[in-house]
Write a protein that holds these residues in place. Structure first.
Motif, PDB file in Angstrom:
ATOM      1  N   THR A  18       6.632  -7.643  -3.786  1.00  0.00           N
ATOM      2  CA  THR A  18       5.848  -6.485  -4.224  1.00  0.00           C
ATOM      3  C   THR A  18       4.641  -6.278  -3.320  1.00  0.00           C
ATOM      4  O   THR A  18       4.350  -5.153  -2.899  1.00  0.00           O
ATOM      5  CB  THR A  18       5.386  -6.666  -5.687  1.00  0.00           C
ATOM      6  OG1 THR A  18       6.537  -6.821  -6.516  1.00  0.00           O
ATOM      7  CG2 THR A  18       4.572  -5.489  -6.159  1.00  0.00           C
ATOM      8  N   ILE A  21       5.757  -4.878  -0.028  1.00  0.00           N
ATOM      9  CA  ILE A  21       6.050  -3.441  -0.133  1.00  0.00           C
ATOM     10  C   ILE A  21       4.747  -2.647  -0.100  1.00  0.00           C
ATOM     11  O   ILE A  21       4.632  -1.642   0.608  1.00  0.00           O
ATOM     12  CB  ILE A  21       6.849  -3.143  -1.417  1.00  0.00           C
ATOM     13  CG1 ILE A  21       8.274  -3.656  -1.275  1.00  0.00           C
ATOM     14  CG2 ILE A  21       6.834  -1.642  -1.754  1.00  0.00           C
ATOM     15  CD1 ILE A  21       9.082  -3.631  -2.553  1.00  0.00           C
ATOM     16  N   SER A  25       4.023  -0.390   3.167  1.00  0.00           N
ATOM     17  CA  SER A  25       3.970   1.069   2.982  1.00  0.00           C
ATOM     18  C   SER A  25       2.564   1.593   3.297  1.00  0.00           C
ATOM     19  O   SER A  25       2.419   2.655   3.903  1.00  0.00           O
ATOM     20  CB  SER A  25       4.420   1.470   1.579  1.00  0.00           C
ATOM     21  OG  SER A  25       3.615   0.880   0.590  1.00  0.00           O
ATOM     22  N   SER A  48       4.519   0.112  -5.371  1.00  0.00           N
ATOM     23  CA  SER A  48       4.531  -1.296  -5.772  1.00  0.00           C
ATOM     24  C   SER A  48       4.541  -1.457  -7.293  1.00  0.00           C
ATOM     25  O   SER A  48       5.162  -2.391  -7.807  1.00  0.00           O
ATOM     26  CB  SER A  48       3.361  -2.058  -5.144  1.00  0.00           C
ATOM     27  OG  SER A  48       2.127  -1.583  -5.613  1.00  0.00           O
ATOM     28  N   PHE A  51       8.223  -0.794  -8.402  1.00  0.00           N
ATOM     29  CA  PHE A  51       9.063  -1.936  -8.025  1.00  0.00           C
ATOM     30  C   PHE A  51       8.743  -3.144  -8.900  1.00  0.00           C
ATOM     31  O   PHE A  51       9.638  -3.815  -9.417  1.00  0.00           O
ATOM     32  CB  PHE A  51       8.859  -2.284  -6.544  1.00  0.00           C
ATOM     33  CG  PHE A  51       9.630  -3.501  -6.122  1.00  0.00           C
ATOM     34  CD1 PHE A  51      10.980  -3.420  -5.850  1.00  0.00           C
ATOM     35  CD2 PHE A  51       8.994  -4.732  -6.014  1.00  0.00           C
ATOM     36  CE1 PHE A  51      11.699  -4.552  -5.481  1.00  0.00           C
ATOM     37  CE2 PHE A  51       9.706  -5.862  -5.641  1.00  0.00           C
ATOM     38  CZ  PHE A  51      11.059  -5.769  -5.368  1.00  0.00           C
TER      39      PHE A  51
END
Length: 132
Positions: A18, A21, A25, A48, A51
């Protein structure tokens, strides 16, 4: 040993994914696409959170909501809690970049590390408890 600490280990491992990510990003949107660091952070945080909810529900805490109302309640609690963390993330990032002129990506990593450390206990105690 794994089975004794399965939930915590899974939470930690999925937390790393997480965080990756979120940071990746953020980096892509801020450094490569050229978005303002706070706008890039909003998108990174949203991705995040979505997810994180999915993997925490399915693979870490393995909760099963029996009704749509219970699912919505669980999801809303998760998003509200993580929104508090997101606000702290935004504030910390703003302070580190605007006032101390730190690198945005390194600031994102530092702030995210501090915030992530509290998420397990709140998620376990308040959110993923098989809400009826």
């Amino acid at each position: 040993m794994y089975y004794k600490f399965e939930e915590f280990i899974d939470y930690f491992l999925f937390g790393l994914v997480t965080s990756s990510i979120s940071i990746l990003s953020f980096y892509v949107l801020n450094e490569i696409v050229g978005w303002h660091y706070l706008v890039a952070n909003i998108v990174a945080v949203i991705l995040s959170i979505l997810f994180s909810y999915t993997v925490n529900k399915r693979y870490v805490f393995k909760t099963h909501t029996k009704t749509r109302k219970a699912f919505v309640k669980e999801f809303v609690f998760f998003v509200l809690f993580r929104s508090t963390g997101a606000a702290a993330d935004m504030l910390g990032l703003f302070v580190m970049v605007s006032f101390f002129s730190f690198d945005p990506t390194l600031s994102k990593i530092g702030v995210g590390t501090v915030i992530a450390s509290s998420n397990y206990f709140v998620s376990r105690i308040l959110i993923f408890k098989n809400i009826e």
